[in-house]
Design an enzyme around this catalytic site. Structure first.
Site, mmCIF file in Angstrom:
data_model
loop_
_atom_site.group_PDB
_atom_site.id
_atom_site.type_symbol
_atom_site.label_atom_id
_atom_site.label_comp_id
_atom_site.label_asym_id
_atom_site.label_seq_id
_atom_site.Cartn_x
_atom_site.Cartn_y
_atom_site.Cartn_z
ATOM 1 N N ALA A 162 -4.928 -66.655 23.668
ATOM 2 C CA ALA A 162 -6.204 -67.383 23.677
ATOM 3 C C ALA A 162 -6.771 -67.424 25.096
ATOM 4 C CB ALA A 162 -6.010 -68.807 23.139
ATOM 5 N N ASN A 163 -5.920 -67.748 26.071
ATOM 6 C CA ASN A 163 -6.413 -67.816 27.447
ATOM 7 C C ASN A 163 -6.835 -66.440 27.953
ATOM 8 O OD1 ASN A 163 -6.414 -70.526 27.807
ATOM 9 N ND2 ASN A 163 -4.474 -70.622 28.901
ATOM 10 N N LEU A 209 -0.954 -67.783 25.169
ATOM 11 C CA LEU A 209 -1.269 -66.802 26.220
ATOM 12 C C LEU A 209 -2.444 -65.933 25.790
ATOM 13 C CD1 LEU A 209 2.272 -65.546 27.390
ATOM 14 C CD2 LEU A 209 0.788 -67.233 28.467
ATOM 15 N N CYS A 213 -4.753 -72.303 34.656
ATOM 16 C CA CYS A 213 -4.227 -71.587 33.485
ATOM 17 C C CYS A 213 -4.553 -70.103 33.431
ATOM 18 C CB CYS A 213 -4.745 -72.254 32.210
ATOM 19 S SG CYS A 213 -4.041 -73.888 31.971
ATOM 20 N N PHE A 214 -5.836 -69.739 33.543
ATOM 21 C CA PHE A 214 -6.227 -68.366 33.221
ATOM 22 C C PHE A 214 -5.426 -67.322 34.001
ATOM 23 C CE2 PHE A 214 -10.811 -69.122 31.468
ATOM 24 C CZ PHE A 214 -10.243 -69.706 30.359
ATOM 25 N N LYS A 262 -14.205 -76.370 38.178
ATOM 26 C CA LYS A 262 -15.321 -76.505 37.251
ATOM 27 C C LYS A 262 -15.808 -77.945 37.351
ATOM 28 C CE LYS A 262 -14.325 -76.980 32.773
ATOM 29 N NZ LYS A 262 -13.696 -76.931 31.423
HETATM 30 P P1 NAD Z 1 0.798 -80.695 36.116
HETATM 31 O O1 NAD Z 1 1.384 -80.033 37.305
HETATM 32 O O2 NAD Z 1 -0.480 -81.445 36.236
HETATM 33 O O3 NAD Z 1 1.869 -81.715 35.500
HETATM 34 C C1 NAD Z 1 3.210 -81.412 35.319
HETATM 35 C C2 NAD Z 1 4.045 -82.643 35.660
HETATM 36 O O4 NAD Z 1 5.397 -82.411 35.277
HETATM 37 C C3 NAD Z 1 4.079 -82.991 37.144
HETATM 38 O O5 NAD Z 1 3.581 -84.308 37.331
HETATM 39 C C4 NAD Z 1 5.564 -82.890 37.516
HETATM 40 O O6 NAD Z 1 5.987 -83.856 38.452
HETATM 41 C C5 NAD Z 1 6.238 -83.098 36.180
HETATM 42 N N1 NAD Z 1 7.600 -82.572 36.121
HETATM 43 C C6 NAD Z 1 8.043 -81.341 36.475
HETATM 44 N N2 NAD Z 1 9.362 -81.230 36.234
HETATM 45 C C7 NAD Z 1 9.761 -82.416 35.726
HETATM 46 C C8 NAD Z 1 11.010 -82.916 35.270
HETATM 47 N N3 NAD Z 1 12.107 -82.153 35.283
HETATM 48 N N4 NAD Z 1 11.066 -84.175 34.819
HETATM 49 C C9 NAD Z 1 9.962 -84.949 34.787
HETATM 50 N N5 NAD Z 1 8.747 -84.529 35.197
HETATM 51 C C10 NAD Z 1 8.647 -83.279 35.649
HETATM 52 O O7 NAD Z 1 0.662 -79.559 35.013
HETATM 53 P P2 NAD Z 1 -0.364 -79.516 33.774
HETATM 54 O O8 NAD Z 1 -1.684 -78.999 34.214
HETATM 55 O O9 NAD Z 1 -0.291 -80.803 33.040
HETATM 56 O O10 NAD Z 1 0.291 -78.358 32.898
HETATM 57 C C11 NAD Z 1 1.492 -78.580 32.180
HETATM 58 C C12 NAD Z 1 1.700 -77.421 31.228
HETATM 59 O O11 NAD Z 1 0.616 -77.370 30.289
HETATM 60 C C13 NAD Z 1 1.724 -76.049 31.896
HETATM 61 O O12 NAD Z 1 2.648 -75.234 31.220
HETATM 62 C C14 NAD Z 1 0.314 -75.522 31.681
HETATM 63 O O13 NAD Z 1 0.268 -74.122 31.644
HETATM 64 C C15 NAD Z 1 -0.013 -76.084 30.311
HETATM 65 N N6 NAD Z 1 -1.449 -76.253 30.035
HETATM 66 C C16 NAD Z 1 -2.282 -76.750 31.001
HETATM 67 C C17 NAD Z 1 -3.629 -76.955 30.707
HETATM 68 C C18 NAD Z 1 -4.575 -77.507 31.740
HETATM 69 O O14 NAD Z 1 -5.776 -77.515 31.480
HETATM 70 N N7 NAD Z 1 -4.113 -77.991 32.884
HETATM 71 C C19 NAD Z 1 -4.107 -76.692 29.430
HETATM 72 C C20 NAD Z 1 -3.228 -76.210 28.465
HETATM 73 C C21 NAD Z 1 -1.897 -76.009 28.791
HETATM 74 C C1 UDX Z 2 -8.734 -73.174 29.894
HETATM 75 C C2 UDX Z 2 -8.966 -72.968 28.394
HETATM 76 O O1 UDX Z 2 -10.369 -73.038 28.118
HETATM 77 C C3 UDX Z 2 -8.232 -74.025 27.598
HETATM 78 O O2 UDX Z 2 -8.373 -73.784 26.210
HETATM 79 C C4 UDX Z 2 -6.767 -73.980 27.980
HETATM 80 O O3 UDX Z 2 -6.055 -74.982 27.283
HETATM 81 C C5 UDX Z 2 -6.591 -74.159 29.468
HETATM 82 O O4 UDX Z 2 -7.358 -73.168 30.175
HETATM 83 P P1 UDX Z 2 -9.715 -74.805 31.737
HETATM 84 O O5 UDX Z 2 -9.103 -73.849 32.691
HETATM 85 O O6 UDX Z 2 -9.419 -76.253 31.880
HETATM 86 O O7 UDX Z 2 -9.308 -74.416 30.235
HETATM 87 O O8 UDX Z 2 -11.317 -74.659 31.792
HETATM 88 P P2 UDX Z 2 -12.335 -73.576 31.215
HETATM 89 O O9 UDX Z 2 -13.492 -74.299 30.687
HETATM 90 O O10 UDX Z 2 -11.697 -72.608 30.313
HETATM 91 O O11 UDX Z 2 -12.816 -72.821 32.537
HETATM 92 C C6 UDX Z 2 -11.959 -71.971 33.263
HETATM 93 C C7 UDX Z 2 -12.721 -71.315 34.389
HETATM 94 O O12 UDX Z 2 -13.641 -70.355 33.881
HETATM 95 C C8 UDX Z 2 -13.552 -72.291 35.223
HETATM 96 O O13 UDX Z 2 -13.487 -71.936 36.574
HETATM 97 C C9 UDX Z 2 -14.952 -72.085 34.691
HETATM 98 O O14 UDX Z 2 -15.940 -72.417 35.614
HETATM 99 C C10 UDX Z 2 -14.930 -70.599 34.391
HETATM 100 N N1 UDX Z 2 -15.927 -70.189 33.375
HETATM 101 C C11 UDX Z 2 -15.807 -70.641 32.092
HETATM 102 C C12 UDX Z 2 -16.952 -69.339 33.728
HETATM 103 O O15 UDX Z 2 -17.057 -68.917 34.877
HETATM 104 N N2 UDX Z 2 -17.856 -68.959 32.771
HETATM 105 C C13 UDX Z 2 -17.780 -69.383 31.483
HETATM 106 O O16 UDX Z 2 -18.627 -68.991 30.675
HETATM 107 C C14 UDX Z 2 -16.722 -70.259 31.128
#
Ligand code: NAD
Ligand code: UDX
Length: 459
Positions: free
Chosen positions: A220-221, A218, A273-274, A336
């Site tokens: 880092a984000n 949390l 995420c953010f 993005k």
């Molecule tokens: P997502 O919605 O793309 O994927 C989650 C998947 O989990 C879905 O396909 C859903 O159907 C499945 N699911 C939910 N409940 C389930 C269950 N009980 N059994 C089986 N499948 C189930 O989400 P995401 O973007 O992959 O994010 C997942 C987690 O990772 C979140 O906590 C998010 O905050 C974290 N995270 C996301 C990112 C990112 O860039 N998207 C980066 C770092 C961390």
């Molecule tokens: C973010 C974190 O970077 C990553 O480490 C974490 O695991 C998930 O959340 P993500 O949301 O996939 O990743 O993309 P990121 O590159 O962080 O961009 C987030 C948003 O900020 C985008 O809308 C991007 O366009 C915006 N952004 C980013 C800016 O507007 N300016 C910047 O300088 C950087």
């Protein structure tokens, strides 16, 4: 502990790419990714790799290498859990939309369902890995559920948050700045360290206690988003004073204490995420009665909402205070570049504001489908689905999208936008031809020379 079988629950933007890379780099481990969403699993199994449910540069190649060898996608959650030595939980943890903490707290219902299913399906000891982003101390709740509802087997819980960014997920997974593993049981921690050590240098694998690991994600984000809101705050001041935000960013970013990354002013950060994670951090701080801490971080979100709103306001104001019936073309809808993900994309909120002014919005994005654009707008419930379809058109060709437009708004920083024939575009547009560049992407002096009225964030 030797790990030969891994199960990952959740085949989304994190589970899919992360586990595909583990399978690629650890051919001796069988990795099964499971999901309750049958359509998603079918897409991961599609022979046509361009149809994978997640678009990420380099992902198709990784899946092609490992799928069917030691990487499997399945809807049979129970079997995959039962057979695994290590189970990753990578399900969604969205902001709660109901009850206590509505609009702030993380909704942990999917996490709890996973825990109960793991407990019920397990007949041997397992390591459970939190891959989802979770509120600090969630491992305590997981432990309680697993212990109290299980079949008497042992579970060791680890926290292993994911730091990949979308659009660069494969690069981030292949060469992470660090891998973070939190846990109390040394053997379990070591087992996961050994998995990553197949390709990540050992000094980049950090181990901490569980709570530090959970809280670090949390944090880092929050820090990253704070940088974007900080530079966006300065972008508004630049617009009033004649300073140029890119020049300011370069000037401060060369100070090694500040650093150059995450200083690109924009129409506002988006992504799944953010916002969600900062709201969650704010909620946690409030829960502990830490109101100054909560207010401090909440300001990052307030600034971001302001940035999106003022971008839309500026479009209306500049176009003589009315956009009713005017065609405004959006270049980009994804949050993005290099992703098909639109969650919390600034484009959605800017479009919503312009649609309330009865603009006709035309959208072109190289990777986002029309279905997704409408779903994003319908989800806001600002107007009826019919009204959204009447006012918004999604087009597959950028030149068609911009023909006869009163204005073009750049919402995503896709590289291809820089390569367009802007002479041709200007000739085909209504005059004066406005461009509102929410990414400060296009060459302003060139477009000015061509005859565009060019406005960019922070200029
Ligand atoms: P997502 O919605 O793309 O994927 C989650 C998947 O989990 C879905 O396909 C859903 O159907 C499945 N699911 C939910 N409940 C389930 C269950 N009980 N059994 C089986 N499948 C189930 O989400 P995401 O973007 O992959 O994010 C997942 C987690 O990772 C979140 O906590 C998010 O905050 C974290 N995270 C996301 C990112 C990112 O860039 N998207 C980066 C770092 C961390
Ligand atoms: C973010 C974190 O970077 C990553 O480490 C974490 O695991 C998930 O959340 P993500 O949301 O996939 O990743 O993309 P990121 O590159 O962080 O961009 C987030 C948003 O900020 C985008 O809308 C991007 O366009 C915006 N952004 C980013 C800016 O507007 N300016 C910047 O300088 C950087």
């Amino acid at each position: 502990m030797n790990i030969s079988k891994i199960c990952c629950i959740g085949a989304g933007y994190v589970g899919g790419p992360t586990m595909s890379v583990i399978a690629q780099k650890c051919p001796g481990i069988t990795v099964t990714i499971v999901d309750i969403n049958e359509q998603r699993i079918a897409a991961w199994n599609n022979a046509d790799l361009s149809k994978l449910p997640v678009y990420e540069p380099g992902l198709a190649e990784v899946v092609a290498e490992a799928r069917g060898r030691n990487l499997f996608f399945s809807t049979d959650v129970d079997t995959a859990i039962a057979e695994a030595d290590m189970v990753f939980i990578s399900v969604n943890t969205p902001t709660k939309t109901y009850g206590k903490g509505k609009g702030m707290a993380a909704d942990l219902k999917y996490i709890e369902l996973c825990a109960r299913q793991i407990a019920a399906a397990s007949t041997s000891d397992k390591i459970i890995v939190e891959k989802s982003t979770l509120p600090v101390r969630t491992a305590e709740a997981l432990q309680s559920i697993l212990h109290n509802t299980g079949n008497g087997v042992n579970f060791h819980i680890l926290s292993n948050p994911e730091f990949l960014a979308e659009g660069t997920a494969i690069q981030d997974l292949h060469h992470p700045d660090r891998v973070l593993i939190g846990g109390e049981n040394g053997e379990a921690v070591q087992a996961l360290v050994d998995v990553y050590a197949s390709w990540v240098p050992r000094e980049r694998i950090l181990t901490t206690n569980l709570w530090s690991s959970e809280l670090s994600k949390l944090t880092a984000n929050a820090f990253l988003a704070q940088r974007v809101s900080s530079i966006n705050a300065i972008s508004e001041l630049c617009e009033r004073t004649g300073a140029n935000v890119d020049e300011v960013a370069r000037a401060i970013g060369t100070d090694s204490r500040i650093g150059p990354k995450f200083l690109k002013a924009s129409v506002g950060f988006g992504g799944s995420c953010f916002q969600k994670d900062i709201l969650n951090l704010v909620y946690i701080a409030r829960t502990y009665g830490l109101h100054e801490v909560a207010d401090y971080w909440e300001q990052v979100i307030i600034m971001n909402d302001h940035q999106k709103r003022r971008f839309a306001d500026n479009i209306v104001q500049t176009m003589y205070n009315t956009v009713s019936g005017k065609k405004i073309t959006f270049l980009g809808w994804a949050f993005k570049k290099d992703t098909n993900d639109t969650r919390e994309s600034a484009a959605i909120h800017v479009a919503d504001a312009l649609l309330s002014e009865e603009a006709n919005v035309v959208v072109y994005d190289p990777k986002v489908t029309a279905q997704q654009v409408y779903a994003d707008l319908d989800y806001l419930c600002s107007r009826s689905p019919e009204e959204n379809r009447r006012l918004v058109t999604v087009v597959n060709d950028p030149y068609d999208a911009m023909e006869s437009a009163h204005a073009v708004a750049v919402l995503t920083e896709w590289d291809e936008f820089k390569t367009y024939n802007w002479h041709r575009i200007k000739d085909s547009m209504m005059k004066p031809a406005f461009i509102f560049d929410g990414r400060k992407l296009l060459p302003d002096n060139k477009l000015g020379q061509i005859g565009f009225q060019y406005y960019a964030i922070g200029e």
